[in-house]
Scaffold this active site. Structure first.
Site, PDB file in Angstrom:
ATOM      1  NE  ARG A 125      -2.076  -1.885   2.570  1.00  0.00           N
ATOM      2  CZ  ARG A 125      -2.399  -3.046   2.060  1.00  0.00           C
ATOM      3  NH1 ARG A 125      -3.433  -3.175   1.296  1.00  0.00           N
ATOM      4  NH2 ARG A 125      -1.667  -4.120   2.319  1.00  0.00           N
ATOM      5  CB  THR A 126       3.209   2.641   2.456  1.00  0.00           C
ATOM      6  OG1 THR A 126       2.346   2.281   3.527  1.00  0.00           O
ATOM      7  CG2 THR A 126       3.819   3.987   2.736  1.00  0.00           C
ATOM      8  CG  HIS A 151       3.310   4.538   8.657  1.00  0.00           C
ATOM      9  ND1 HIS A 151       3.484   5.321   7.533  1.00  0.00           N
ATOM     10  CD2 HIS A 151       2.868   3.337   8.203  1.00  0.00           C
ATOM     11  CE1 HIS A 151       3.157   4.610   6.464  1.00  0.00           C
ATOM     12  NE2 HIS A 151       2.768   3.411   6.840  1.00  0.00           N
ATOM     13  NE  ARG A 180       6.881   0.919   5.158  1.00  0.00           N
ATOM     14  CZ  ARG A 180       5.653   0.423   5.147  1.00  0.00           C
ATOM     15  NH1 ARG A 180       5.451  -0.847   4.867  1.00  0.00           N
ATOM     16  NH2 ARG A 180       4.623   1.195   5.419  1.00  0.00           N
ATOM     17  CE  LYS A 195      27.179  -3.409  -5.615  1.00  0.00           C
ATOM     18  NZ  LYS A 195      27.298  -2.377  -6.659  1.00  0.00           N
TER      19      LYS A 195
END
Ligand code: NCD
Length: 316
Positions: A54-55, A132, A104, A83
């Site tokens: 969703r986000t 959030h 995120r 890396k």
């Protein structure tokens, strides 16, 4: 002015700035076609070190619907993180290419590190069990559209109140409004963290009650905010399995609720809301997902500073 700013948590926006974003989101919702070029030539980078449907997609849809473009990664495994690159270096590099970043990360505070390295706006799209803010904008816009305002609401939060970052963010934002009361429904092991209790609830003199059973609270609520038990934040599978089905909202429980109560859920849902509830007009979680895209469109425009220029120009 929101132009050029980064948003890490709801406290980064004032009450007036929240209102500004909602106002623009509502304008976009009423006439999306007027905004199809609002972000022409602008580039959003989505840096998702943790899974999301969703986000990430709503950020991407938001940018694309305004004529902007999107680059990024949806799992750290495909980036230079493998890396050994630091968050700061990744963000500093991406800031050379893009105009705005949505990030995120599974670690609390990681997006803040990103803001030290970036000279472009960075939006926290969820950091561990912490915050959030764009889900909170989504939740608040839904409440505004469904209930007409925020004052004097009794809000029940149910499920994983310990790890649920959407819960922590929304609680914090709701403390801006007067007369809000919380009913916190969770198993003993998943109660709100101490820092939320002290810095959000006690500090703002918020009236709240902690309960174990949803049935005891549901009849008193204006809003029921259901959440998923956050599997990925548990240290052992056994605890998750024991707690995952602590609450299941079904029609029987909905029959104890008021006619004007609404049910929100940030999604994804697992078992905590029975699919039969989806048909109940009080279940607004899919509408909520849609509002999330519009509110992200508005936020992106504000942070890029194109709201007065392109937005108004194309509207007229
Ligand atoms: C939430 C999240 O990622 O914190 N989902 C979302 O952003 N819509 C809630 C969750 O994952 O349970």
């Amino acid at each position: 002015m929101l132009r050029g700013r980064s948003i890490l948590e709801p406290g980064d926006l004032s009450k007036e700035e929240f209102e500004e974003v909602f106002e623009l989101a509502e304008k976009i919702m009423k006439d999306p076609a007027a905004y199809t070029h609002a972000c022409d030539g602008k580039l959003l980078a989505t840096l998702f070190y943790e899974p999301s449907t969703r986000t990430r997609l709503s950020f991407e849809a938001a940018m694309l619907r305004m004529g902007g473009q999107v680059i990024g990664f949806s799992e750290a495994g495909t980036s230079s993180v493998t890396k050994g690159e630091s968050i700061a270096d990744t963000v500093r590099t991406i800031a050379c290419y893009a105009d705005i970043v949505a990030m995120r990360h599974h670690k609390e505070g990681a997006p803040r590190i990103g803001t030290f390295a970036a000279d472009i706006p960075l939006i926290n799209a969820g950091d561990g069990g912490h915050q959030h803010p764009t889900q909170t904008l989504t939740d608040l816009l839904t409440i505004l559209l469904m209930k007409g305002g925020f004052d004097n609401l009794t809000v029940g939060f149910c499920g994983d109140l310990k790890f649920g970052r959407t819960v922590h963010s929304l609680m914090k934002a709701l403390t801006m409004y007067s007369g809000v009361r919380f009913m916190l429904i969770s198993p003993e092991e998943l109660v709100i963290p101490d820092y939320i209790r002290k810095e959000v609830l006690d500090k703002n003199n918020i009236e709240y009650k902690e309960l174990r059973r949803l049935e005891e609270a549901i009849g008193k609520l204006d809003i029921l905010y259901m959440t998923r038990v956050q599997k990925e934040r548990f240290f052992n599978e056994e605890d998750y399995v024991r707690l995952k089905d602590s609450y299941i909202l079904d029609q029987e429980k909905m029959s104890m609720a008021r006619d004007d109560m609404i049910v929100l859920h940030p999604l994804p849902r697992v078992n905590e809301i029975a699919p039969e509830v989806d048909r109940d007009p009080r279940a607004v979680y899919f509408k909520q997902a849609r509002y999330g895209m519009y509110v992200r469109m508005a936020l992106i425009m504000k942070l890029l500073g194109v709201d007065d220029v392109s937005g108004e120009r194309v509207v007229n």
